[in-house]
Each structure stands twice: as C-alpha cells, then as structure tokens.
Design a protein around this motif. Structure first.
Motif, PDB file in Angstrom:
ATOM      1  N   THR A  58      -1.298  10.526  -0.434  1.00  0.00           N
ATOM      2  CA  THR A  58      -2.140  11.549  -1.069  1.00  0.00           C
ATOM      3  C   THR A  58      -3.598  11.410  -0.668  1.00  0.00           C
ATOM      4  OG1 THR A  58      -2.170  10.097  -2.964  1.00  0.00           O
ATOM      5  CG2 THR A  58      -0.768  12.039  -3.116  1.00  0.00           C
ATOM      6  N   THR A  60      -4.700  10.773   2.192  1.00  0.00           N
ATOM      7  CA  THR A  60      -4.880  11.488   3.459  1.00  0.00           C
ATOM      8  C   THR A  60      -5.114  12.971   3.213  1.00  0.00           C
ATOM      9  OG1 THR A  60      -3.454   9.890   4.536  1.00  0.00           O
ATOM     10  CG2 THR A  60      -3.746  12.002   5.650  1.00  0.00           C
ATOM     11  N   ASP A 265      -5.303   7.574  -9.325  1.00  0.00           N
ATOM     12  CA  ASP A 265      -4.415   8.715  -9.446  1.00  0.00           C
ATOM     13  C   ASP A 265      -4.783   9.471 -10.697  1.00  0.00           C
ATOM     14  OD1 ASP A 265      -2.459  10.558  -9.737  1.00  0.00           O
ATOM     15  OD2 ASP A 265      -0.871   9.248  -9.025  1.00  0.00           O
ATOM     16  N   VAL A 270      -2.894   7.364 -14.607  1.00  0.00           N
ATOM     17  CA  VAL A 270      -2.950   5.932 -14.334  1.00  0.00           C
ATOM     18  C   VAL A 270      -4.163   5.682 -13.482  1.00  0.00           C
ATOM     19  CG1 VAL A 270      -1.779   3.995 -13.246  1.00  0.00           C
ATOM     20  CG2 VAL A 270      -0.468   5.776 -14.410  1.00  0.00           C
ATOM     21  N   SER A 274      -2.003  -0.871  -8.003  1.00  0.00           N
ATOM     22  CA  SER A 274      -2.248  -2.018  -7.139  1.00  0.00           C
ATOM     23  C   SER A 274      -1.251  -2.002  -5.987  1.00  0.00           C
ATOM     24  CB  SER A 274      -2.115  -3.303  -7.939  1.00  0.00           C
ATOM     25  OG  SER A 274      -0.915  -3.252  -8.659  1.00  0.00           O
ATOM     26  N   PRO A 275      -1.632  -2.592  -4.903  1.00  0.00           N
ATOM     27  CA  PRO A 275      -0.714  -2.632  -3.767  1.00  0.00           C
ATOM     28  C   PRO A 275       0.501  -3.490  -4.077  1.00  0.00           C
ATOM     29  CG  PRO A 275      -2.609  -4.028  -3.382  1.00  0.00           C
ATOM     30  CD  PRO A 275      -2.866  -3.307  -4.656  1.00  0.00           C
ATOM     31  N   PRO A 276       1.582  -3.268  -3.376  1.00  0.00           N
ATOM     32  CA  PRO A 276       2.783  -4.048  -3.648  1.00  0.00           C
ATOM     33  C   PRO A 276       2.526  -5.527  -3.388  1.00  0.00           C
ATOM     34  CG  PRO A 276       2.993  -2.823  -1.609  1.00  0.00           C
ATOM     35  CD  PRO A 276       1.745  -2.341  -2.277  1.00  0.00           C
ATOM     36  N   GLN A 277       3.113  -6.316  -4.218  1.00  0.00           N
ATOM     37  CA  GLN A 277       2.930  -7.750  -4.064  1.00  0.00           C
ATOM     38  C   GLN A 277       4.044  -8.287  -3.188  1.00  0.00           C
ATOM     39  OE1 GLN A 277       1.379  -9.510  -7.507  1.00  0.00           O
ATOM     40  NE2 GLN A 277       0.040  -7.777  -7.113  1.00  0.00           N
ATOM     41  N   GLU A 307       3.860   4.117  -2.649  1.00  0.00           N
ATOM     42  CA  GLU A 307       3.545   4.967  -3.779  1.00  0.00           C
ATOM     43  C   GLU A 307       2.456   5.942  -3.369  1.00  0.00           C
ATOM     44  OE1 GLU A 307       3.552   1.729  -3.946  1.00  0.00           O
ATOM     45  OE2 GLU A 307       5.354   1.351  -5.119  1.00  0.00           O
ATOM     46  N   ASN A 308       2.224   6.898  -4.198  1.00  0.00           N
ATOM     47  CA  ASN A 308       1.204   7.903  -3.924  1.00  0.00           C
ATOM     48  C   ASN A 308       1.461   8.637  -2.621  1.00  0.00           C
ATOM     49  OD1 ASN A 308      -0.616   7.545  -6.173  1.00  0.00           O
ATOM     50  ND2 ASN A 308      -0.828   5.489  -5.303  1.00  0.00           N
ATOM     51  N   THR A 309       2.703   8.763  -2.248  1.00  0.00           N
ATOM     52  CA  THR A 309       2.983   9.561  -1.067  1.00  0.00           C
ATOM     53  C   THR A 309       3.720  10.818  -1.500  1.00  0.00           C
ATOM     54  OG1 THR A 309       5.056   8.431  -0.705  1.00  0.00           O
ATOM     55  CG2 THR A 309       3.140   7.625   0.504  1.00  0.00           C
TER      56      THR A 309
ATOM     57  N   MET B   1       4.027  -1.328 -11.398  1.00  0.00           N
ATOM     58  CA  MET B   1       4.572  -0.481 -10.340  1.00  0.00           C
ATOM     59  C   MET B   1       4.964   0.883 -10.895  1.00  0.00           C
ATOM     60  SD  MET B   1       4.545  -2.491  -7.778  1.00  0.00           S
ATOM     61  CE  MET B   1       3.391  -3.572  -8.548  1.00  0.00           C
ATOM     62  N   ILE B   2       4.333   1.825 -10.429  1.00  0.00           N
ATOM     63  CA  ILE B   2       4.730   3.154 -10.886  1.00  0.00           C
ATOM     64  C   ILE B   2       5.211   3.941  -9.688  1.00  0.00           C
ATOM     65  CG2 ILE B   2       3.861   5.349 -11.756  1.00  0.00           C
ATOM     66  CD1 ILE B   2       1.945   3.318 -13.361  1.00  0.00           C
ATOM     67  N   LYS B   4       6.207   7.202  -7.972  1.00  0.00           N
ATOM     68  CA  LYS B   4       6.059   8.634  -8.199  1.00  0.00           C
ATOM     69  C   LYS B   4       5.994   9.336  -6.852  1.00  0.00           C
ATOM     70  CE  LYS B   4       3.197  11.941 -10.598  1.00  0.00           C
ATOM     71  NZ  LYS B   4       4.163  12.939 -10.312  1.00  0.00           N
ATOM     72  N   THR B   5       6.887  10.170  -6.605  1.00  0.00           N
ATOM     73  CA  THR B   5       6.840  10.957  -5.382  1.00  0.00           C
ATOM     74  C   THR B   5       6.788  12.413  -5.796  1.00  0.00           C
ATOM     75  OG1 THR B   5       8.710   9.534  -4.980  1.00  0.00           O
ATOM     76  CG2 THR B   5       7.780  10.686  -3.087  1.00  0.00           C
ATOM     77  N   ARG B   6       5.711  13.039  -5.388  1.00  0.00           N
ATOM     78  CA  ARG B   6       5.579  14.438  -5.774  1.00  0.00           C
ATOM     79  C   ARG B   6       6.250  15.294  -4.701  1.00  0.00           C
ATOM     80  NH1 ARG B   6      -0.641  14.393  -6.814  1.00  0.00           N
ATOM     81  NH2 ARG B   6      -0.438  12.273  -6.072  1.00  0.00           N
TER      82      ARG B   6
ATOM     83  N   GLN C   2      -3.873  19.294  -4.712  1.00  0.00           N
ATOM     84  CA  GLN C   2      -4.252  19.479  -3.320  1.00  0.00           C
ATOM     85  C   GLN C   2      -3.626  20.719  -2.700  1.00  0.00           C
ATOM     86  OE1 GLN C   2      -3.050  15.709  -2.002  1.00  0.00           O
ATOM     87  NE2 GLN C   2      -4.957  14.738  -2.643  1.00  0.00           N
TER      88      GLN C   2
END
Lengths: 518, 157, 468
Positions: A58, A60, A265, A270, A274-277, A307-309, B1-2, B4-6, C2
């Motif tokens: 997202t 990007t 986000d 939220v 955090s980035p994956p560990q 995430e956030n994709t 960890m959340i 979420k795929t939009r 977006q």
C-alpha cells in the motif's frame, strides 16, 4: 472433444463453433479475475503485466510517497517514442529536405504541429520529471539496501534523457539546430584546452578527434545530421530501453519500491504494524516465503512484510492507467498552447545572437562561459560522479523509505537550499559585476582559468559544505541530502540565469524584454 | 500480526466512479488514436501535379496515337474527337503497351481492347479514361486525377 | 482510499484529454484558408450568370491547394487562400480573392512559375502570417512589397527587354546604379571598391545579417535597404556611405538590389532577348566607379563624412600638371591613408583598358598648354627656411604635421603619392595653385613667393614622411 466417438468432421465443426471461446482463452488464459488467485494469475501470465508483483504494498500506492514521478517519466518516454515514430513518417535526415519536412509537418499534416509539440514537450518534460524522480529517491532515502546500483542506472538514464533531447534538437536543421551542433561539437573538442597546455595536442588530440567523429567532418554538414539522426533514432533509444529494462527489473528484484520499515495503517485504525519477526531457519514459524527464502545475499524481498499489500490487479493497474492518462492529458494540453520553436534555415555564416543551447543545457552554457573544458566536460563530469557516488558514500541504513529521514533532514534540506542558492547567486552576481580572471588579466594563462573559475569554486563550495554538514551532524545521510539539494539548486538557478538573464553577446539582462533590438 | 489483504475494494465494486473514469479514459484514448492515425495522411504532398499540357489540337490529327511516357497516358484522335486512356494496368499497376488487339500488360498477362475493356487476364476493371480540357489560349491539358466515363471523347473547336 | 484517488485522477485527466482532443480537432478542421475558400465559393455561386456556371461553382472542392514545382524546389500553397487569382470574375474583389493584376499570368502560367518565385514569402506556409513572412515568423524572405517587385523580373529577363516591356522600374534602377558610382565602394562580381560591403546576394541575404535596430516600420530586408538609401547613417551609424537620392531613386535602387539573389533560375525559365551590352565608355566607367566620391570632378570639397578633402580630378589645373603615367599609378595602386581604392585587376578588378578609358575621360579637358616648367633642380633648397615658410603659409590648411585630415581643408602631404611625386610637379602645384580647389597660387600670380621660397617649401614637404 471429450467425446471420442465423434467423427473428424464433427470435431472440426465443434472446434469451429467454439473458436471465440478458445481463442480468447488462449489469448487471455485466465479470464476476468474473480479471486485473489486469479488476480495473481492475471499478472503472472501476462507478458506486459508480469513485470509487476502479483501484490503491491500500500505504501507504493500512496500518492504522497512516490508522487508518481518515475511512472510519469516512463510514460513521457512512451509518448515521446510513439509521437516520434509518427514524425518519422515525414522526416528525412538530409540537410536539403529536413527543414522542409518539418515545415510540412507544421503546415499540411493534420495534427502535425500538435504531434511535433507533443514529441518535443514530452521529451523535455522528461528531463524535469527524471530530475524530480531522482530527488524523490534521494529525499526518501531509497537508494539503499541493494538499490545502490539501480541508482547508478538511474543516473545513466538521466544522461541518456539529456542526450536524446539534445540530438532531437538538431534534427530540424534550422538555426537552433545548427548552432547547437556547433557549440556541442566544440564542447566535445574542449579537452584541447588541456592538451594545449601540456603541448601534446599535435600528438594526442582527443578533443579534436571526438569532434570529428561526432560531426563526420570538421564542420557541421550532411554527415553530422546523419550521425545525429542515427543517435537519436537508434542508438540512444536502444540504450534507454535497455537501461530502463534493467532499471525496472532491478526494482522488482530489490523487492519493489522502497518503503519504511514501519507503515502506519489508517484504515484499520491500527497505528503501526511491526515487521515480521524472523529468527532464522529456512522456514520461519509462521510464514512461507517460497524460494526467495533460499536466496542468499541482499535480496530485500526477504524480511519484508506481506501485510499491507493489495493485489496488483486491479489496484496498481488503475493507478498506472490514471497516471498515464494524466501524463498524456498534461502533455497534450501544454502542446495545444505552446508551439515547438522552428527558426530560420541553418546558416553557417550568421550565428544566432545569443546562440543559446536548449534550455536544459543553459546552466552548462553559463559555466562554459568561463571555461569550455571545465564547464562542458569537467564540472558536469564531476557532478555526475558525485551523483553516482551518493549511495556508496552514504550507507546509513536507518530511516529507509522516509521523506527527509527525520526533522533534522528536513532542516538540513532547507538550510542547504538557502546556502546553495546564496552561493550560486552570489558567485553569479560577483562575476556579472566584477568579471573574472580574463577580464582582469587578459593575458592570463589558460591553466589558471581551467583550475580556478567560478564554476570550480562553486563545486568546491558545495562539496565542502556537505562535508561540513556531515561533520556537524555526524551523519552521512545528512551530507547526501545537503549535496543533492545544492546540486538541484545550482542546476535550477544556473539554468534560469542562462535562459532568462542572458541576452545578446551573453550579457546580463533582467529580462528578454530589455534585449537590444537586433 | 494483523493480516489484512484488501482485495474487494475499489474498482472491483464497479461503482459509478470507476465506470465513468474508464469510460472517459477509453473515449479519450480513442480520440488520441484517431488523431494520431489521421497524422499519417497529409493534406498535400510535394509531388508533380496530375494535370499536364499536351499542346494544341493541331498536333493531334485524326488517327494519331501518342503515348506520354513520363505521364503514362495514351492520346488518341478519331472522327469523334480526342480521348485519353491511362496506360496503368488496373490489376497491379504495371504499364501496358499497345498491341494488335489493344493493350497488353507484361506483368501478369492482362489484355485490353482498344477502348480499354478487359478481354483477358486478371485485370478487374477497364483502363481509365481521363478528362481533356482546353485553356483560354487553346492549349489542351489532361487531368490524370480525373477519370471520366469510358467513351468520353472531346471535340475542340 | 487510494483507488478512489486514482479513479478520480483518471476521470479528471480523461475529461481534460477529451476536451483538448475536441478543441484540437476543431482547430485542425478549421484552418484559416478554409474560411477564404468558402467565401470564394459562395461568391461564385451567388454571382453565377447561368445554370451551368452555377453548377461548376458548386462543384468546387474546398481543400488545400498546392503548386509543386520540382525544378524550383517550391511547393506554393498560396492559392489555398488566393483561389481567385486566375479568375477574371474576381478582378474587383477584395484580397485574398482578387485576380492577379495586369497580364503577367498570361506569359507566366501559375502551374509553371507558382507565386513565390516573384512575390517571395514562405511557399510552404498555410496561414497568412507565416506565408507572408511577417515579423517574428522566422522566415528570411517575406513577401516583397509591390513597389519593389520588379526586382524579381531580372531573375529571368534582360534589362533591355524589361525597359521596353513592363519592367521599367528595375531597368531604371540598374541605370541609376551605374550612374551613381555605387561600385566605387561596393564590389559586385569582383569589380568595385572595398570601402563598402560586397553587394552580391544582398537580395537573398538572411534577416539576421542586417542590423534592424534603427529601421522604422517592419523589420525586414526591404525596409532596411530603402531606409539605408534614404539616410545611411540613420540605419548604420558608422557608415561612410555617400549617397544623395530622391525618394523615387531610392525606391528604384532598392528594386534593383532585389535582383542580387544567390539562387539561379533553371535555364528553361530564363528569357534573354537582347544580348547587347550597354555601351561602356570612359564616361560611364567614371560614373560607375568614381562619381560617388569625386562628383563631376570639377571642384574639390571638404567632405564631412570622409573628414577630408576630396580632390577635383577633372579640374584642368590638376590634369594639366599631372601626366597619364602618374595618374595611372594613383588609380591602380590607390592612395594609402585615404578612401581611394587600388583599382588594379588584382584589387578592385578594373582592367588596364578600363583604366585607360577612365584616364582619357578625366584628362579630356586637359589644356593644350603645359605649365611653365619650374626647374626645381636649378635651386639649392633650404629645408629649414622651407619649414619656417610652411608654418606660416601651409599649416593652416594642411596641419602642423602635414597630415591634413579631419578639420583641415588640405590633403595629407605625408601620403606616398605626394612624398614620391616628382618635386617638379609639387613645385608647379605650389606656384600655380589648383583652380577649383582651396589651393591657391603661391607664385607670382598669387601670393608672390619667389621660386626659391617655393623650392624650399617643397624640399621641406618632401622631408615630412621622415618626421614623427
């Protein structure tokens, strides 16, 4: 077809009836996508789309992050390519017909003038947008984590953009073309200044040889036009396509566009994710990354959050189409109002006064007015070298993908902007009012002019100031911001000076309206 | 960890905005495409005019057959007047030559009678006839850009 | 969200795109010439005399008109606006519809000649501003004003024919050019002096060649040339050009200047009827090369532009005292330090025969009677006494250093032509003076100096070149 008892003609008939479906199926392979899986398939299965990732971060897509600058530059290139192809329908690279062909494009071709304007302005807009794109990359700290070499390719693309524009400028064979060619070929010959000083010109005339190869003779003529045409139509486009292919490929290989390690986000409420560990091992506890996991070295796709994709289809493609139409509309609107210049037919006896290079080189022409070698080759060479070295001299990994890194970065940028502007305006004002060595001691040796001229001093000041910033802040990142800001400011102000403030005989005027009437 | 795929938002809803935007984009692109394609055809080209002079009518007494080689036109003169027939084969544009039956094309064997009608070979149409005109001073000129019906002959005073 | 942003961007951009494609289409579909052609067609339809004419008028197709002439490398599109140029019905119409004036088109069919070969202007342009090559359209050859247009005729025709058949302006211009002595300073075809610029090709010189700073009205070649004839120093402040023309003469000469073009017409366009060379005798040669400075050569005058006195070379007092050989040397080698050009073949291009003719003309009125010899060698000259006499008698006109020049009536005595001259000649000049010049007689007829004094003075003058 499953019916094996069908006769041959029956099968043929059935195939004939289903030809629409089977053709579309073979062409599109995966129909209109309905699920994430099929959306992924669209991207992967399509030649034109598979350059993209199946999913896009997202960040990007955030307009305020990239400002779409790289994409706009690319689309400008596409527009220039297509419009250039159309112009080739009428153009012929002969000094007898080139000028008439351009006149005909202007006068008797429907939408000819518009097409020529589109070609011209999309090409020149590329320079602006490539520079802005580079600025975005610098200010968002995106030239790191495997992207160092892609920055180098980017600089190559910048140079190619300049040269493509310049060669295109020479094709109409009008006064502008001719005298730009004269000036450029003599800048190519400028190392003569150096070889003359060492007295080796007669044995090793690298400048003269370059000029001769460029012109295909000792003065501009048919051969020069043929060569410039070759450069503009084949060599440079091939070069820029190749470099651009590598540029895009590396963007993908480096894990897509840069993004901050932590992305907010807003929608889910939220605050931060955090980035994956990842604690090691081929397969981490909670996620599989596929073969990427196995690759060694700095492949930044590893470790990045999935995430956030969103799926690239349609989100990314809508964005791209929107930016494309935006670019196209902008170029056409500008081209509708502003006509590309076309002066008198080339005349070897009468230079334009002032004989100005195209605007994007007028910053250099300002420097050239001190010393052809330093202004035309030395200083631009050093500036490019400086740009190339930015990612190798600043290797701090913090603040990746964040505009100006932090508050300090923003302050450094503003401060460098002011200091850079003051330095360049100051040096210009000094030279315009008091002249330089040549004006004070007309007999001075050329070596002094090459070694100490306002351009060199300016460059020295820029380098010194960014080193001072590094020393003061203790951060190479701040030095990079400072250096690039000052480079940009110098380019803009010198270009403005050369374009607007210089009149006939390269004298200073506040505006073109004050020029003496010729 | 959340996680979420939009994926079900935006254009996939095919809301009004999406339809309007894409509709307009396609319309605009068609416009650009049409304008670009129109570009390939110029209003005029720098080429020789199709009109050319052939001299006074006295140069063409009855029974004359003349070919203007650089223009690829035959001029004939008979009792009913002057007429001009194109020498360009209607099949694929080769140049026909006169023969005992009329005209013969060397490329693919088309044959025409003396009025230009097809009598053999692949030619789809008879040879074109052109307009002959007279200027104020009596000079005749042919307009090879202007075909006239077969059998049009011109009598000049 | 977006996607909403991008969709809105797409929508707005697309609408802008559609709008601009629309107005661009409108602009492309309605060029300037379309309006004029429609007017022309409507006029013909309305004024048709009978049904068949009306039918023909209605069949007129509106579209870009072009006359392509391969041998002249021109694509004249003028008739896209001027469609009525061959139509007698349009004789009274307003431009751009009016029929061509006169009967020029009868012998110069448009299909063969086009328009720009005579009228100039930009052949390929399809709008008035650029086709006429107005200011700031970056076209070097704007449309030529009709008062100068006969300059174009000389591309193909000889002046004898032009004089008789409709080209009298340019023919008179050519005559004037020869009578005003333009070639005394300007080279044309290798012949002429060096003071001014070479005229070759002036009619087709690019705009940028001329300094337009002081030109009144449109900045173009025609106005520059005309106004330069009117007052050279108003256009080029440092000009030394001596020219005195009436307004009409300036116009005629401007017309003639337009004949000096670099491009040559193909042979099948030229029509030379008379190959008679104009009679070139001593008088016409004198007019071509000498008259601009020396006028009729009878009186010498101080010239404000040259800042010196121009000698009266046809004055009997002068011709009597100078022999042909001396004259020939001066004409061939010129006079250093003055505006006098060296006229020999290798410099200003005059053959010995031409120079002889000029000498014959100059000395035409030479008195039979040679001056009484002075016998310089008989006297023992005293240079110091000569200097004293010089400072009393000569300094006022020739200057203390003998340089003459600005503000002095006298000539430069340090000039090689004086310094190398026979002292006998100088002594005679001083004794008898020069009629028609400010140089008076210092001998017994005039200021009553005796021959010894004159000899002393001459001796002193001969030493001037060694003085600092």
């Amino acid at each position: 077809m499953s019916n094996s008892t069908q006769t041959g003609l029956g099968k043929y008939k059935e195939n004939l009836l289903s030809i629409k479906k089977s053709f579309l199926g073979s062409f599109l392979r995966s129909g209109m996508p309905t699920s994430d899986k099929s959306r992924t398939a669209v991207v992967v299965n399509n030649f034109f789309l598979h350059l993209h990732g199946a999913k896009t971060h997202t960040n990007t897509l955030k307009p305020s992050y990239t400002l779409g600058l790289g994409l706009i530059s690319f689309f400008l290139l596409v527009i220039a390519f297509i419009s250039g192809g159309f112009l080739m329908v009428y153009y012929s690279p002969s000094i007898g017909t080139a000028f008439n062909a351009v006149k005909d494009i202007n006068f008797v071709v429907i939408s000819g003038k518009l097409m020529r304007n589109i070609h011209k302005w999309s090409g020149e807009a590329m320079i602006i947008f490539v520079l802005l794109h580079m600025a975005r990359v610098v200010y968002t700290n995106s030239y790191k984590r495997g992207r160092e070499f892609n920055w180098v390719i980017g600089v190559v693309l910048l140079i190619l953009t300049f040269v493509l524009n310049l060669t295109g400028y020479m094709l109409p064979w009008d006064q502008l073309s001719y005298w730009a060619l004269v000036i450029v070929s003599n800048i190519a010959a400028a190392p003569k200044e150096l070889t003359d000083i060492f007295g080796i010109t007669q044995y090793f005339d690298i400048g003269g040889a370059t000029k001769e190869v460029l012109l295909g003779g000792t003065a501009p003529g048919q051969n020069s036009l043929t060569r410039v045409y070759l450069l503009h139509i084949i060599l440079l486009p091939l070069g820029i396509c190749t470099a651009l292919g590598v540029h895009f490929w590396r963007v993908r290989k480096d894990g897509g566009l840069s993004k901050p390690d932590i992305v907010g986000d807003r929608e889910t409420g939220v605050a931060f994710i955090s980035p994956p560990q990842k604690t090691g091992g081929i397969f981490p506890t909670h996620k599989t990354y596929g073969l990427m996991e196995l690759a060694r070295g700095r492949t930044p796709a590893v470790d990045n959050d999935v995430e956030n994709t969103v799926t690239s289809w349609p989100n990314l493609f809508v964005a791209e189409i929107a930016v494309f139409i935006f670019t196209l509309a902008g170029v056409i609107a500008y081209s509708y109002f502003i006509d590309a210049p076309l002066k008198e037919f080339a005349n070897a006896a009468i230079p334009e006064n002032p004989a100005k290079a195209p605007w994007y080189f007028l910053g250099l022409q300002e420097l050239v007015s001190y010393s052809a070698f330093m202004g035309g080759q030395g200083l631009p060479g050093l500036a490019i070298a400086g740009l190339l070295l930015i990612p190798y001299l600043d290797r701090e990994q913090e603040h990746f993908g964040i505009w100006f890194s932090n508050r300090q970065g923003r302050m450094v940028a503003i401060e460098s902007f002011i200091v850079g502007a003051a330095a360049v305006i100051g040096s210009l004002a000094f030279v315009i009012n008091f002249g330089w060595f040549r004006n004070w001691w007309p007999k001075i040796h050329q070596l002094w002019i090459i070694a100490i001229n306002p351009g060199n001093l300016l460059l020295g000041f820029v380098v010194a100031y960014s080193l001072f910033v590094i020393k003061r802040t203790g951060s190479t990142r701040m030095g990079a911001i400072s250096l690039f800001t000052m480079f940009l400011v110098c380019y803009v102000i010198l270009t403005y000076t050369g374009t607007v403030l210089r009149g006939p005989n390269w004298e200073f005027y506040w505006s073109a309206s004050q020029w003496p009437i010729h | 960890m959340i996680k979420k795929t939009r994926n079900t938002e935006g254009v996939s809803r095919r809301d009004f905005l999406g339809l309007a935007a894409f509709g307009a984009a396609i319309l605009g692109s068609i416009g650009v495409l049409a304008g670009s394609l129109r570009f390939v055809k110029a209003d005029v080209y720098s080429e020789e005019s199709k009109k050319f002079k052939i001299g006074k009518k006295e140069n063409f007494p009855i029974g004359t057959t003349r070919k203007f080689d650089d223009k690829n036109v035959f001029i004939f003169s008979d009792d009913n007047g002057l007429f001009a027939i194109s020498a360009i084969c209607t099949h694929l544009g080769c140049i026909v030559s006169p023969s005992e039956f009329g005209f013969q094309c060397p490329c693919h064997g088309s044959r025409y009678d003396e009025n230009g009608n097809v009598i053999g070979g692949p030619a789809p149409r008879p040879l074109e006839w052109y307009e002959i005109n007279q200027e104020v001073d009596g000079t005749l000129f042919i307009d090879a850009g202007k075909a006239v019906p077969q059998g049009t002959k011109y009598l000049f005073a | 969200m977006q996607s909403r942003f991008y969709l809105s961007l797409l929508l707005i951009s697309s609408l802008v795109l559609i709008a601009f494609m629309g107005i661009a289409f409108n602009r492309e579909m309605n060029p300037e010439w379309k309006k004029y052609q429609t007017e022309y067609k409507d006029f013909l339809v309305k004024n048709a005399k009978d049904a068949s004419t009306r039918q023909r008028a209605e069949r007129i197709q509106i579209g870009m008109q072009q006359i392509y002439i391969k041998s002249l490398e021109r694509s004249d599109r003028c008739m896209s606006c001027h469609r009525g140029v061959e139509n007698p019905l349009m004789a009274e119409a307003e431009q751009p519809h009016r029929q061509h004036s006169g009967n020029y088109l009868e012998n110069h069919p448009i299909a063969k000649f086009g328009c720009t070969v005579c009228h100039r202007g930009q052949d390929r342009a399809t709008n008035m501003r650029e086709a006429h090559g107005e200011e700031h359209t970056h076209w070097d050859f704007p449309i030529i004003p009709s008062k100068y247009i006969q300059g174009s005729c000389a591309q193909c025709h000889d002046y004898e024919m032009l004089r008789q058949e409709g080209g009298e302006k340019v023919a008179r211009g050519e005559e004037l050019f020869r009578q005003k002595g333009c070639q005394g300073c300007h080279k044309i075809g290798g012949k002429g002096g060096d003071l001014g610029k070479d005229i070759a090709g002036i009619g087709s010189r690019p705009f940028a060649y001329f300094s337009m700073k002081h030109v009144v009205g449109d900045h173009n070649l025609y106005n520059w040339v005309k106004q330069h004839f009117d007052d050279p120093r108003a256009i080029v402040p440092e000009s030394e050009m001596r020219v005195f023309l009436t307004d009409e003469e300036a116009e005629l000469l401007t017309t003639y200047m337009m004949t000096f073009v670099t491009a040559e017409m193909p042979r099948n366009y030229t029509l030379i009827k008379n190959v008679i060379q104009p009679k070139i005798d001593g008088e016409s040669l004198y007019k071509m090369y000498c008259i601009a400075c020396h006028s009729d050569g009878r009186v010498s005058l101080y010239d404000e532009i040259f800042k010196r006195t121009i000698p009266a070379i046809r004055n009997p007092a002068f011709t009597r005292s100078i022999d042909d050989e001396h004259l020939r040397t001066i004409i061939k080698e010129g006079r250093k330090g003055t505006q006098m050009t060296a006229w020999k073949v290798s410099a200003a291009g005059l053959t010995d025969a031409d120079i002889n003719k000029i000498i014959m003309y100059i000395t035409m009125n030479r008195p039979e009677k040679k001056p009484e010899p002075f016998g310089f060698l008989k006297y023992k000259a005293d240079v110091r006494h000569g200097e004293e006499l010089y400072n009393i008698r000569c300094e006022f006109c020739h200057g203390a250093e003998g340089k003459g020049g600005e503000g002095f009536l006298g000539i430069n005595l340090r000039n090689p032509a004086v310094q190398k001259a026979d002292p006998e000649f100088l002594a005679i000049t001083v004794r008898d003076g020069r009629e028609g010049t400010p140089m008076v007689s210092f001998g017994m007829k005039g200021l009553k100096l005796d021959n010894q004094d004159i000899a002393d003075m001459v001796a002193y003058v001969k030493t001037l070149s060694q003085k600092k």
